[in-house]
Design a protein around this motif. Sequence first.
Motif, PDB file in Angstrom:
ATOM      1  N   SER A  41       0.826  -1.201   0.000  1.00 16.01           N
ATOM      2  CA  SER A  41       0.000   0.000   0.000  1.00 16.01           C
ATOM      3  C   SER A  41       0.863   1.255   0.000  1.00 16.01           C
ATOM      4  O   SER A  41       2.003   1.248   0.447  1.00 16.01           O
ATOM      5  CB  SER A  41      -0.949   0.000   1.207  1.00 16.01           C
ATOM      6  N   ALA A  42       0.277   2.313  -0.546  1.00 19.89           N
ATOM      7  CA  ALA A  42       0.956   3.600  -0.612  1.00 19.89           C
ATOM      8  C   ALA A  42      -0.080   4.692  -0.448  1.00 19.89           C
ATOM      9  O   ALA A  42      -1.251   4.523  -0.804  1.00 19.89           O
ATOM     10  CB  ALA A  42       1.670   3.764  -1.957  1.00 19.89           C
ATOM     11  N   ILE A  43       0.369   5.812   0.099  1.00 20.59           N
ATOM     12  CA  ILE A  43      -0.486   6.983   0.210  1.00 20.59           C
ATOM     13  C   ILE A  43       0.296   8.170  -0.336  1.00 20.59           C
ATOM     14  O   ILE A  43       1.504   8.273  -0.140  1.00 20.59           O
ATOM     15  CB  ILE A  43      -0.935   7.229   1.671  1.00 20.59           C
ATOM     16  N   ALA A  44      -0.392   9.018  -1.063  1.00 15.46           N
ATOM     17  CA  ALA A  44       0.238  10.218  -1.616  1.00 15.46           C
ATOM     18  C   ALA A  44      -0.683  11.394  -1.350  1.00 15.46           C
ATOM     19  O   ALA A  44      -1.908  11.251  -1.324  1.00 15.46           O
ATOM     20  CB  ALA A  44       0.456  10.064  -3.119  1.00 15.46           C
ATOM     21  N   TYR A  45      -0.066  12.561  -1.163  1.00 12.75           N
ATOM     22  CA  TYR A  45      -0.827  13.769  -0.905  1.00 12.75           C
ATOM     23  C   TYR A  45      -0.631  14.758  -2.041  1.00 12.75           C
ATOM     24  O   TYR A  45       0.464  14.921  -2.550  1.00 12.75           O
ATOM     25  CB  TYR A  45      -0.393  14.411   0.419  1.00 12.75           C
ATOM     26  N   PHE A  46      -1.701  15.418  -2.394  1.00  9.26           N
ATOM     27  CA  PHE A  46      -1.663  16.437  -3.442  1.00  9.26           C
ATOM     28  C   PHE A  46      -1.023  17.682  -2.862  1.00  9.26           C
ATOM     29  O   PHE A  46      -1.447  18.171  -1.815  1.00  9.26           O
ATOM     30  CB  PHE A  46      -3.092  16.713  -3.909  1.00  9.26           C
ATOM     31  N   THR A  47       0.008  18.170  -3.524  1.00 13.92           N
ATOM     32  CA  THR A  47       0.637  19.406  -3.069  1.00 13.92           C
ATOM     33  C   THR A  47       0.100  20.559  -3.898  1.00 13.92           C
ATOM     34  O   THR A  47       0.248  20.586  -5.108  1.00 13.92           O
ATOM     35  CB  THR A  47       2.174  19.344  -3.168  1.00 13.92           C
ATOM     36  N   ARG A  48      -0.555  21.476  -3.259  1.00 15.15           N
ATOM     37  CA  ARG A  48      -1.203  22.568  -3.968  1.00 15.15           C
ATOM     38  C   ARG A  48      -0.213  23.539  -4.611  1.00 15.15           C
ATOM     39  O   ARG A  48      -0.508  24.177  -5.592  1.00 15.15           O
ATOM     40  CB  ARG A  48      -2.124  23.326  -3.025  1.00 15.15           C
ATOM     41  N   SER A  49       0.993  23.631  -4.057  1.00 15.81           N
ATOM     42  CA  SER A  49       1.949  24.612  -4.570  1.00 15.81           C
ATOM     43  C   SER A  49       2.431  24.276  -5.977  1.00 15.81           C
ATOM     44  O   SER A  49       2.618  25.163  -6.792  1.00 15.81           O
ATOM     45  CB  SER A  49       3.139  24.732  -3.624  1.00 15.81           C
ATOM     46  N   ASP A  50       2.634  23.009  -6.279  1.00 12.91           N
ATOM     47  CA  ASP A  50       3.150  22.655  -7.600  1.00 12.91           C
ATOM     48  C   ASP A  50       2.271  21.659  -8.340  1.00 12.91           C
ATOM     49  O   ASP A  50       2.620  21.199  -9.418  1.00 12.91           O
ATOM     50  CB  ASP A  50       4.579  22.138  -7.503  1.00 12.91           C
ATOM     51  N   GLY A  51       1.131  21.274  -7.780  1.00 17.80           N
ATOM     52  CA  GLY A  51       0.206  20.380  -8.462  1.00 17.80           C
ATOM     53  C   GLY A  51       0.740  18.980  -8.665  1.00 17.80           C
ATOM     54  O   GLY A  51       0.348  18.301  -9.612  1.00 17.80           O
ATOM     55  N   GLN A  52       1.607  18.516  -7.779  1.00 13.69           N
ATOM     56  CA  GLN A  52       2.144  17.169  -7.874  1.00 13.69           C
ATOM     57  C   GLN A  52       1.690  16.353  -6.678  1.00 13.69           C
ATOM     58  O   GLN A  52       1.080  16.878  -5.750  1.00 13.69           O
ATOM     59  CB  GLN A  52       3.675  17.221  -7.938  1.00 13.69           C
ATOM     60  N   LEU A  53       2.020  15.083  -6.709  1.00 15.50           N
ATOM     61  CA  LEU A  53       1.726  14.208  -5.583  1.00 15.50           C
ATOM     62  C   LEU A  53       3.010  13.944  -4.824  1.00 15.50           C
ATOM     63  O   LEU A  53       4.027  13.614  -5.415  1.00 15.50           O
ATOM     64  CB  LEU A  53       1.137  12.878  -6.069  1.00 15.50           C
ATOM     65  N   SER A  54       2.943  14.101  -3.533  1.00 18.04           N
ATOM     66  CA  SER A  54       4.078  13.809  -2.664  1.00 18.04           C
ATOM     67  C   SER A  54       3.803  12.471  -1.988  1.00 18.04           C
ATOM     68  O   SER A  54       2.784  12.321  -1.300  1.00 18.04           O
ATOM     69  CB  SER A  54       4.208  14.920  -1.628  1.00 18.04           C
ATOM     70  N   MET A  55       4.695  11.505  -2.199  1.00 13.04           N
ATOM     71  CA  MET A  55       4.488  10.189  -1.615  1.00 13.04           C
ATOM     72  C   MET A  55       4.645  10.286  -0.100  1.00 13.04           C
ATOM     73  O   MET A  55       5.682  10.702   0.401  1.00 13.04           O
ATOM     74  CB  MET A  55       5.486   9.179  -2.191  1.00 13.04           C
ATOM     75  N   GLY A  56       3.595   9.907   0.615  1.00 12.38           N
ATOM     76  CA  GLY A  56       3.611  10.003   2.062  1.00 12.38           C
ATOM     77  C   GLY A  56       4.172   8.776   2.736  1.00 12.38           C
ATOM     78  O   GLY A  56       4.936   8.862   3.684  1.00 12.38           O
ATOM     79  N   ALA A  57       3.831   7.604   2.261  1.00 12.40           N
ATOM     80  CA  ALA A  57       4.302   6.363   2.859  1.00 12.40           C
ATOM     81  C   ALA A  57       4.095   5.230   1.867  1.00 12.40           C
ATOM     82  O   ALA A  57       3.154   5.254   1.078  1.00 12.40           O
ATOM     83  CB  ALA A  57       3.536   6.079   4.155  1.00 12.40           C
ATOM     84  N   LEU A  58       4.988   4.267   1.925  1.00 16.24           N
ATOM     85  CA  LEU A  58       4.909   3.067   1.081  1.00 16.24           C
ATOM     86  C   LEU A  58       5.240   1.869   1.950  1.00 16.24           C
ATOM     87  O   LEU A  58       6.113   1.950   2.810  1.00 16.24           O
ATOM     88  CB  LEU A  58       5.946   3.119  -0.048  1.00 16.24           C
ATOM     89  N   ARG A  59       4.583   0.763   1.679  1.00 13.57           N
ATOM     90  CA  ARG A  59       4.927  -0.461   2.401  1.00 13.57           C
ATOM     91  C   ARG A  59       4.517  -1.664   1.578  1.00 13.57           C
ATOM     92  O   ARG A  59       3.421  -1.717   1.033  1.00 13.57           O
ATOM     93  CB  ARG A  59       4.220  -0.512   3.745  1.00 13.57           C
ATOM     94  N   GLY A  60       5.437  -2.621   1.468  1.00 13.40           N
ATOM     95  CA  GLY A  60       5.126  -3.897   0.851  1.00 13.40           C
ATOM     96  C   GLY A  60       5.343  -3.981  -0.640  1.00 13.40           C
ATOM     97  O   GLY A  60       5.174  -5.051  -1.215  1.00 13.40           O
ATOM     98  N   PHE A  61       5.705  -2.882  -1.299  1.00 13.84           N
ATOM     99  CA  PHE A  61       5.929  -2.941  -2.739  1.00 13.84           C
ATOM    100  C   PHE A  61       7.268  -3.604  -3.024  1.00 13.84           C
ATOM    101  O   PHE A  61       8.213  -3.458  -2.239  1.00 13.84           O
ATOM    102  CB  PHE A  61       5.914  -1.532  -3.358  1.00 13.84           C
ATOM    103  N   PRO A  62       7.377  -4.318  -4.151  1.00 14.36           N
ATOM    104  CA  PRO A  62       8.667  -4.900  -4.524  1.00 14.36           C
ATOM    105  C   PRO A  62       9.717  -3.795  -4.656  1.00 14.36           C
ATOM    106  O   PRO A  62       9.413  -2.700  -5.129  1.00 14.36           O
ATOM    107  CB  PRO A  62       8.400  -5.549  -5.888  1.00 14.36           C
ATOM    108  N   GLU A  63      10.936  -4.094  -4.220  1.00 17.05           N
ATOM    109  CA  GLU A  63      12.009  -3.103  -4.279  1.00 17.05           C
ATOM    110  C   GLU A  63      12.181  -2.540  -5.685  1.00 17.05           C
ATOM    111  O   GLU A  63      12.527  -1.369  -5.847  1.00 17.05           O
ATOM    112  CB  GLU A  63      13.323  -3.712  -3.808  1.00 17.05           C
TER     113      GLU A  63
END
Length: 176
Positions: free
Chosen positions: A52-74
């Motif tokens: 699972s992963a969570i990302a937050y929308f950054t209003r300043s540049d309109g991108q997604l900032s990855m907040g946390a990741l766990r369990g994805f293949p390296e």
Amino acid sequence: TERRHAESALAIANARAEKLHEIAVALSRATTHEDVGAVVVNQGLEALEAASAIAYFTRSDGQLSMGALRGFPEELVTHPKILPLDAPLPLADAVRQGQPIWLESIEALVAQYPNVTSVKSLPGKLQAVAAVPLRTEDRTVGGLAFSFATPRDFDENERRFLLTLANHAAVAAERS
């Protein structure tokens, strides 16, 4: 056989309802985006047996900032912590469109996102994907992505669980 199947489905539904309650309680204590991310990825992984992963929308540049990741293949975690909102990926699309994306097999993933053909070289690690926007009332604040090691039919109960998890996470993220 039908009765055992129904009992099994009920047990799964009850376990998920209990897990949602635990997650909601933990999210109510979250005070930062890092706290929200830790709860969602750790408990989401536990509840769904999914990366699972969570990302937050950054209003300043309109991108997604990855907040946390766990369990994805390296092999998949080498990407930068910033994800452009126009990236041709399920998480970016779910956030941009404000709609969940359900990809029930690796074939469905590659058909919709041909740029991720390298995932075919990860047998048994990435076979299905769900990407769900984090929405509060009328705006999107980020998104959740889940990767499953086996193909799956995202039935109504599983979709409802993921959407409810995203709703709780969105409220907590907005508050934090």
